[in-house]
Write a protein that holds these residues in place. Structure first.
Motif, short mmCIF file in Angstrom:
data_model
loop_
_atom_site.label_atom_id
_atom_site.label_comp_id
_atom_site.label_asym_id
_atom_site.label_seq_id
_atom_site.Cartn_x
_atom_site.Cartn_y
_atom_site.Cartn_z
N SER A 80 -5.04 -3.57 -0.53
CA SER A 80 -5.17 -2.80 -1.77
C SER A 80 -5.69 -1.39 -1.49
O SER A 80 -5.66 -0.53 -2.39
CB SER A 80 -6.09 -3.51 -2.77
OG SER A 80 -7.43 -3.50 -2.32
N LEU A 81 -6.16 -1.13 -0.26
CA LEU A 81 -6.58 0.22 0.11
C LEU A 81 -5.39 1.17 0.23
O LEU A 81 -5.58 2.39 0.27
CB LEU A 81 -7.33 0.19 1.45
CG LEU A 81 -8.68 -0.55 1.48
CD1 LEU A 81 -9.19 -0.65 2.91
CD2 LEU A 81 -9.69 0.16 0.61
N ILE A 82 -4.19 0.62 0.31
CA ILE A 82 -2.99 1.45 0.43
C ILE A 82 -2.53 1.83 -0.97
O ILE A 82 -2.15 0.96 -1.76
CB ILE A 82 -1.87 0.69 1.15
CG1 ILE A 82 -2.37 0.15 2.49
CG2 ILE A 82 -0.66 1.58 1.35
CD1 ILE A 82 -1.40 -0.81 3.16
N PRO A 83 -2.57 3.11 -1.32
CA PRO A 83 -2.13 3.52 -2.67
C PRO A 83 -0.70 3.09 -2.94
O PRO A 83 0.19 3.26 -2.10
CB PRO A 83 -2.27 5.04 -2.63
CG PRO A 83 -3.26 5.32 -1.54
CD PRO A 83 -3.03 4.25 -0.51
N GLU A 84 -0.47 2.53 -4.10
CA GLU A 84 0.84 1.96 -4.43
C GLU A 84 1.95 3.00 -4.37
O GLU A 84 3.02 2.75 -3.79
CB GLU A 84 0.79 1.33 -5.82
CG GLU A 84 2.06 0.59 -6.21
CD GLU A 84 1.93 -0.13 -7.54
OE1 GLU A 84 2.98 -0.45 -8.14
OE2 GLU A 84 0.78 -0.36 -7.98
N LEU A 85 1.71 4.18 -4.94
CA LEU A 85 2.74 5.22 -4.92
C LEU A 85 3.01 5.67 -3.50
O LEU A 85 4.17 5.87 -3.11
CB LEU A 85 2.31 6.40 -5.79
CG LEU A 85 3.29 7.58 -5.85
CD1 LEU A 85 4.65 7.13 -6.39
CD2 LEU A 85 2.72 8.71 -6.71
N TRP A 86 1.96 5.84 -2.70
CA TRP A 86 2.13 6.25 -1.30
C TRP A 86 2.97 5.23 -0.56
O TRP A 86 3.87 5.59 0.22
CB TRP A 86 0.77 6.41 -0.62
CG TRP A 86 0.86 6.96 0.77
CD1 TRP A 86 0.77 8.26 1.16
CD2 TRP A 86 1.07 6.19 1.98
NE1 TRP A 86 0.92 8.36 2.54
CE2 TRP A 86 1.11 7.12 3.06
CE3 TRP A 86 1.24 4.84 2.25
CZ2 TRP A 86 1.31 6.72 4.38
CZ3 TRP A 86 1.46 4.43 3.57
CH2 TRP A 86 1.49 5.37 4.62
N ALA A 87 2.68 3.95 -0.78
CA ALA A 87 3.42 2.89 -0.09
C ALA A 87 4.90 2.94 -0.42
O ALA A 87 5.77 2.79 0.46
CB ALA A 87 2.84 1.53 -0.45
N LYS A 88 5.23 3.19 -1.68
CA LYS A 88 6.63 3.26 -2.09
C LYS A 88 7.33 4.46 -1.47
O LYS A 88 8.47 4.37 -1.01
CB LYS A 88 6.73 3.32 -3.61
CG LYS A 88 6.38 2.01 -4.30
CD LYS A 88 6.50 2.15 -5.81
CE LYS A 88 6.17 0.83 -6.50
NZ LYS A 88 6.26 0.93 -7.98
N SER B 254 5.94 -8.84 1.37
CA SER B 254 6.21 -8.88 -0.07
C SER B 254 5.42 -7.80 -0.82
O SER B 254 5.92 -7.19 -1.77
CB SER B 254 5.86 -10.26 -0.63
OG SER B 254 6.66 -11.27 -0.05
N HIS B 255 4.19 -7.56 -0.35
CA HIS B 255 3.31 -6.60 -1.02
C HIS B 255 3.74 -5.16 -0.76
O HIS B 255 3.75 -4.33 -1.68
CB HIS B 255 1.88 -6.82 -0.54
CG HIS B 255 0.87 -5.94 -1.20
ND1 HIS B 255 0.50 -6.07 -2.53
CD2 HIS B 255 0.13 -4.89 -0.72
CE1 HIS B 255 -0.40 -5.16 -2.83
NE2 HIS B 255 -0.64 -4.43 -1.76
N GLN C 128 -10.09 1.62 5.98
CA GLN C 128 -11.39 1.14 5.52
C GLN C 128 -11.67 1.79 4.16
O GLN C 128 -11.01 2.78 3.80
CB GLN C 128 -12.50 1.49 6.51
CG GLN C 128 -12.69 2.99 6.71
CD GLN C 128 -13.86 3.30 7.63
OE1 GLN C 128 -14.87 2.60 7.62
NE2 GLN C 128 -13.71 4.34 8.44
N PRO C 129 -12.60 1.26 3.38
CA PRO C 129 -12.91 1.88 2.09
C PRO C 129 -13.28 3.36 2.26
O PRO C 129 -14.03 3.72 3.17
CB PRO C 129 -14.12 1.06 1.60
CG PRO C 129 -13.92 -0.27 2.23
CD PRO C 129 -13.35 0.00 3.59
#
Length: 225
Positions: free
Chosen positions: A153-161, A183-184, A116-117
């Motif tokens: 988009s709540l998932i930080p991009e760097l964290w996801a990678k 895909s995301h 959640q936000p």
């Protein structure tokens, strides 16, 4: 532990909330990686450890039997362990990292993150650093995702990678949106319950097959040419 066996280009699949042998048999024929059993009594998909043991007995070796619990008591944990082999524990409540480790007792476990936000996923993953994986689910009142999609988009991009190898994406997935999610994020695995049901706790073989096909189509679309 098939669910969290990270293989680039192949998203692992977990179907959750099984209550009937006919549905387990269908999922086994389809060859998914894990089946989840809900040991949270308020859930309409709750099964007793005795029923779960019968259902797990229909699963082949190599397919993970996942025990989903919410703030279980010692008595509940012992009852589960005494009756069925648990491949993977899935914690959906307010269990501390120490409590998760104590219950799992050497077995792998995953912790649900209720997105959640304002939720700080980086801090959460550091707190639960001993987890084999993180199940990203929607925040709803009570426990579980309630079949709702959260804002990816709540998932930080760097964290996801950095954590893709142990991310299980959940929360309102279905045949129409799972491809976008893969895909995301390119997660290790995806988890679905209500999206393959005709009624709560009753799975549809057709929806299960369609979901698997959607996952495989998504995998194929992101493979290098």
């Amino acid at each position: 532990m098939g669910l969290l066996k990270h293989t680039p280009g192949k998203t692992r699949i977990k179907f959750c909330g099984f209550t009937r042998s006919i549905d387990v048999d269908a999922a086994v024929r389809l060859g998914v990686d894990a089946l989840g059993f809900v040991f949270y009594e308020p859930s309409p998909r709750y099964v007793s450890p005795e029923v779960a043991a019968t259902l797990v007995g229909r699963m082949p070796g190599g397919m993970d039997a996942v025990a989903l619990v919410v703030n279980p008591t010692d008595e509940q944990v012992l009852r589960i362990k005494d009756r069925m082999p648990v491949s993977l524990w899935q914690f959906h409540g307010d269990e501390s990292p120490e409590r998760c480790t104590e219950i799992a007792d050497g077995s792998p476990w995953i912790k649900a993150a209720r997105m959640q936000p304002g939720f700080r996923l980086e801090d959460f993953s550091l707190q639960y650093s001993q987890a084999a994986g993180f199940l990203l689910d929607a925040f709803v009142e009570g426990y579980g995702g309630g079949g709702h999609v959260f804002d990816w988009s709540l998932i930080p991009e760097l964290w996801a990678k950095e954590n893709a190898h142990r991310v299980v994406l959940s929360g309102g997935l279905n045949t129409h949106n799972v491809g976008e999610g893969i895909s995301h994020l390119q997660p290790c695995a995806v988890d679905i319950s209500s999206g393959i049901e005709i009624a709560k706790g009753q799975k549809s073989p057709e929806l299960m097959q369609a979901f698997i096909q959607a996952v495989r189509d998504a995998d194929a679309s992101i493979l290098p040419i």
